[in-house]
Motif scaffolding. Structure first.
Motif, mmCIF file in Angstrom:
data_model
loop_
_atom_site.group_PDB
_atom_site.id
_atom_site.type_symbol
_atom_site.label_atom_id
_atom_site.label_comp_id
_atom_site.label_asym_id
_atom_site.label_seq_id
_atom_site.Cartn_x
_atom_site.Cartn_y
_atom_site.Cartn_z
ATOM 1 N N GLN A 7 4.605 -40.129 -1.598
ATOM 2 C CA GLN A 7 5.212 -40.251 -2.516
ATOM 3 C C GLN A 7 6.748 -40.502 -1.248
ATOM 4 O O GLN A 7 7.186 -41.869 -1.799
ATOM 5 N N PHE A 10 6.015 -43.970 0.256
ATOM 6 C CA PHE A 10 6.084 -45.082 -0.200
ATOM 7 C C PHE A 10 8.296 -44.867 -0.244
ATOM 8 O O PHE A 10 8.329 -46.113 -0.437
ATOM 9 N N TRP A 14 9.568 -48.528 0.960
ATOM 10 C CA TRP A 14 10.503 -49.412 0.250
ATOM 11 C C TRP A 14 11.684 -49.953 1.255
ATOM 12 O O TRP A 14 12.342 -51.011 0.740
ATOM 13 N N MET A 35 10.773 -46.214 -9.281
ATOM 14 C CA MET A 35 9.394 -46.421 -9.502
ATOM 15 C C MET A 35 8.698 -46.104 -10.014
ATOM 16 O O MET A 35 7.113 -46.390 -10.115
ATOM 17 N N ILE A 36 8.397 -45.247 -9.089
ATOM 18 C CA ILE A 36 7.154 -44.183 -9.208
ATOM 19 C C ILE A 36 7.104 -43.061 -10.305
ATOM 20 O O ILE A 36 6.315 -42.136 -10.225
ATOM 21 N N GLU A 38 7.938 -41.024 -13.572
ATOM 22 C CA GLU A 38 7.526 -41.506 -15.007
ATOM 23 C C GLU A 38 8.492 -41.507 -15.531
ATOM 24 O O GLU A 38 8.389 -41.712 -16.670
ATOM 25 N N LYS A 87 9.133 -51.699 -13.968
ATOM 26 C CA LYS A 87 7.939 -51.153 -12.883
ATOM 27 C C LYS A 87 6.591 -52.670 -13.045
ATOM 28 O O LYS A 87 5.760 -51.784 -11.807
ATOM 29 N N ILE A 89 5.386 -55.468 -10.992
ATOM 30 C CA ILE A 89 6.162 -56.190 -10.178
ATOM 31 C C ILE A 89 6.185 -57.894 -10.105
ATOM 32 O O ILE A 89 7.336 -57.969 -9.105
ATOM 33 N N TRP A 90 5.959 -58.283 -11.074
ATOM 34 C CA TRP A 90 6.529 -59.421 -11.374
ATOM 35 C C TRP A 90 7.515 -59.462 -11.872
ATOM 36 O O TRP A 90 8.509 -60.520 -10.922
ATOM 37 N N ALA A 93 10.097 -59.278 -8.869
ATOM 38 C CA ALA A 93 9.829 -60.338 -7.923
ATOM 39 C C ALA A 93 10.640 -61.493 -8.071
ATOM 40 O O ALA A 93 11.366 -61.661 -7.223
#
Lengths: 165, 165
Positions: A7, A10, A14, A35-36, A38, A87, A89-90, A93
């Motif tokens: 974690q 990551f 990032w 993002m990671i 919960e 969360k 990703i689209w 982006a």
DNA sequence: TTTTACTTTCAATAATTATTGAAAGTAAAA
DNA sequence: TTTTACTTTCAATAATTATTGAAAGTAAAA
């Protein structure tokens, strides 16, 4: 939130990526953390996890909200603000594309238009005008493409990719 | 090379753009200067025009060559090095895409792959693995798209844009 | 071989950007 | 109204990145 080795990696990756893209490290790391996670996190929790100051946390988490990458959440019976990240990703982006288009591309197009309008077509300015015109054309195309992307869904993107083959 | 008002504005605008993209200002300005110059320029000439030091000029002009955005030229009977820029905006965009893909996207993909291989599928890691997988998929798609763009010509790009409508 | 005309390097410094943390601000609860 | 539990701001400082310019390097010409 205590992070395990992967974690942490990551979050750091990032951060480096964000840095390369001119986004500040803390902002990117907070984004990764959310993002990671919960559940939504409080300022205190983010500070402790990333070992950063309260001011830094507050500024950057609000920048994330402004970019449309995170949401502020209120919990009943709790005075603290909690934050959670988008969360998908689209969605992420698209939001980034939107911000960058607005902040980087649009001003350049505006500047080029302005230069063009001020420049008289003398011999001395031939090369300048050629460059300005070419770049403007190109920038407008990219701009339109990003605009389309911002309004698109995942399927559109897949379709485009298929057509490219 | 003495710049007039519009030329100066172009150079400055390009510098700001570069800066927003994490490219240093001088490198971007040198690039702009070479793009609007009819002939190749010597170090001395670039220093004077942009009012920057010799070392700075030398470092950044060589970075431009390394990025494939400028060429070193030798003139017969002259010991100095001259530099000229690629003026075709499509070539420029492709070179930049290539550099950025190599330096920003590829390392991220590599890091994600590594994280994935190290991460055991426990409850604690569910969110991490979801994020990593999504981002990896997305990054690979963008990577392939850029790769295609790098090898493409102007017509390909136009065709893609047409298909998007 | 030495000089000359250049380019390149790199330690010092300047400029910019990020971060801290204490003080000020805010609003709910007592 | 005052206290408490928070968030926000912002001047000071730290960290990072860019720039300078002198010294070292290089190779052609004398």
């Amino acid at each position: 939130m205590k992070l395990n080795g992967q974690q942490l990696k990551f979050v750091q990756t990032w951060g480096i990526l964000g840095n390369n893209w001119g986004i500040n490290k803390t902002m990117a790391q907070l984004h990764a953390l959310l993002m990671i996670s919960e559940n939504a996190l409080s300022t205190e929790e983010m500070m402790e996890t990333l070992q950063i100051s309260r001011g830094n946390t507050n500024m950057n988490v609000r920048a994330l909200v402004e970019w449309g990458l995170a949401n502020k959440e209120m919990m009943a019976g709790d005075r603290r603000d909690f934050y959670s990240a988008k969360k998908d990703i689209w969605v992420v982006a698209r939001q980034i594309a939107k911000q960058r288009r607005k902040r980087e591309l649009e001003p350049v197009i505006a500047a080029l238009v302005e230069i063009k309008s001020e420049t008289v077509n003398t011999d001395e300015n031939t090369e300048l005008l050629n460059r300005v015109n070419d770049i403007e054309d190109f920038a407008i195309k990219i701009d339109k493409m990003l605009e389309k992307f911002e309004k698109s869904d995942e399927n559109w993107f897949y379709k485009v990719l298929l057509k490219l083959v």
